[in-house]
Design a protein around this motif. Sequence first.
Motif, short mmCIF file in Angstrom:
data_model
loop_
_atom_site.label_atom_id
_atom_site.label_comp_id
_atom_site.label_asym_id
_atom_site.label_seq_id
_atom_site.Cartn_x
_atom_site.Cartn_y
_atom_site.Cartn_z
N GLN A 1 -17.76 40.46 -35.61
CA GLN A 1 -17.09 39.42 -36.40
C GLN A 1 -17.00 39.78 -37.88
O GLN A 1 -17.16 38.92 -38.75
N LEU A 2 -16.80 41.04 -38.17
CA LEU A 2 -16.63 41.46 -39.56
C LEU A 2 -15.23 42.04 -39.71
O LEU A 2 -14.77 42.78 -38.85
N GLU B 230 -24.09 39.51 -43.61
CA GLU B 230 -23.15 40.62 -43.44
C GLU B 230 -23.90 41.95 -43.43
O GLU B 230 -23.61 42.84 -42.63
N ARG C 283 -25.38 42.60 -40.09
CA ARG C 283 -24.41 43.04 -39.09
C ARG C 283 -23.90 44.45 -39.37
O ARG C 283 -23.63 45.22 -38.45
N LEU D 272 -27.43 34.14 -40.14
CA LEU D 272 -26.12 34.16 -39.50
C LEU D 272 -25.62 32.77 -39.11
O LEU D 272 -26.41 31.93 -38.68
N GLU E 115 -21.13 31.47 -35.11
CA GLU E 115 -20.16 32.40 -34.55
C GLU E 115 -20.65 33.85 -34.62
O GLU E 115 -20.58 34.60 -33.64
N SER E 116 -21.17 34.22 -35.78
CA SER E 116 -21.67 35.60 -35.95
C SER E 116 -22.86 35.84 -35.04
O SER E 116 -23.04 36.92 -34.49
#
Lengths: 222, 263
Positions: free
Chosen positions: A125-126, A142, A145, A168, A171-172
Motif C-alpha cells: 500500500q505504498l 511508511e 513498510r 500503521l 488498511e496498511s
Amino acid sequence: MLPLLRFDQVSVTVQQKSLLTNINLALYNGDKAVLCGKSGSGKSSVLRTLLGLHPVTSGTVFFQESALTPSTVQNIRSCSAFIGQEPILGADNVRQAMLLPFQFKSHRDRKPTEDQLIEVLNRLQLAATLLNQESSRISGGEKQRIALARGLLLGKKLYLLDEVTSALDTESKQAVFEVLSDPALTVLSVTHDPEWLERCSIIFQLEAGRLIQEKRNEYTGH
Amino acid sequence: MNTLDIELPKMTLLYGLSLLPVLLLWLIGLRLTKDIVISIVRMSIQLALVGIYLKMLFELNHPYLNGLWILMMLLVADITILKRAGLKVRYFALATFTAVASSILFSTAFLVVLVIQPTLYYDAHYIIPLAGMILGNCLQGNVIALERFYSVLRKNENEYATFLMLGATRWEAVRPYFKDAIKAAINPTIAGMGTMGLVSLPGMMTGQILGGSDPWLAVKYQIAIMICIFTSTTIACIINLKLSLNIAFNAFDILNDEVMAKR
C-alpha cells in the motif's frame, strides 16, 4: 521436519544484567510466532540474540540446525529481516534506501528493476511516487513498510518484527498481514496487536527473561 | 645573519609583558592569574629542559641517542592519541604505535634521505625537528580520526546494525563512518595548505627566516614539511583506524564497550 531456528537453554547476560535465562524455543518454516510479555521481559533481547547482537552466555542458538557462531552469523543475518518501531533507512531518499543492500557484495548481482521496486511498494500500500521522497519526510509507518519491502526484495525468509504494526492504519496493517501470511515466510514478532495475535500460530509468553508459557495453535501441525 | 640573542634582562622584560594581559583579565573580572602563572612557569621549565636535552643531543649527534629520542616522542604520542580519543591504551597501544611509527619513519626518511640529503642521515639537526613537526601534526589527525569514528559509530549503532542485517560485511557497514572520520582528520591539513602564507606565515618558515635563512630556502622547506605532514597524517590515520577495527569489535561484528575508556 527440522526447526528453522531453535534456542537451546539460552541465557544472555550483558554488563552483569541477566536479559534471558534458560530459553528453549523452536520455530519451523512458515510459523508465525509472537513474543509476549511486559516491557523488560526480554522480548527484544530474543530477537537481538538471534541476530548475534547480544553474545550468548550459555546454551546455543541454532539456525537451520547450525549453531550461531562468528562464522555462521552472516548466514542468519542475510536470511532474516529485522524491522523495529522506527527502522533506519540509511540513505537520503527512498529509492537509495531500497537499493542500499544491493551495494553490498553479497547482493550486488541481484539489483532489482524499477518495476520490481514499484511492485513491492504497491503490495504494501505504498505509492510509486514515494521512491523520490527524502527519507527525513517519511512517516514511521511508511518506514516500517519500506524496510519490509526491502526484506522482500532481498528474498528474506525470516522476519523479526518489533512492534511493527503500531504505527500503521487499518488498511496498511491488512496489507502487511497479507504479505506476511505467505506460508514461505517465517515471522517472529513482538507485538500487542490483538489482530496479529489472532493470526499467529505460536505465542511465547516471557517474564523477567524466562519463557513461562508456549501456546501453539493446533492447526499448524508441528 | 646570526639571530640576535635575547639576554636575561630582556627575557625579564618579556615576562613583564605578560603582566599586561593578566591585569586586563583581572580588570574584567576573570580571576585566572594563578592558572596563567602556573602555565608560564611550566612552559619555561619544560622548554628549558628540552633546550638542555636538545643541546646535548645535537652535540653528541649519536644515531642511537637520536633514535631513542624519536622513540620516546612516538611513545608519548601513542598514549596521548588514545587517551584523547577515549580508547583504552592497553588494547590499542600496539596498533596506534605501528600506524604512527611507520608513517612517521617513512615520511621523515623520505624527506631526509631522498630530498634534503645531509652528510649524516641521522643528523639530529634535521631528523629531530622534522620528525617532531610531522609527529605533532600527525597526532592531531589521529586523535580526530579515532575519536570521530568511534563516537559517530556509537551514536549510530542502530544504523550500523541495520547495514549488517542488510548483508553488509563489517567493513562495508563501517565504511561511511570510516570515510567521514578520515575526512575530518585530514581536513585541517588540507585547509592549512590552502591558506598557507595568506592568513599567517607558517611557524617553521618564520623560524628559519629569523634564524637567518634565505626566504626562498625557508619556503622550500615549508612546502617539503607540509607535504610530509599531509602524507604521514593520511597514512597513519588510515592504518590506525583499520588496525583498530580488529580490536574494537567482537567476533559478531559488534562494538565491544570494554575497549572504550569510560567518560
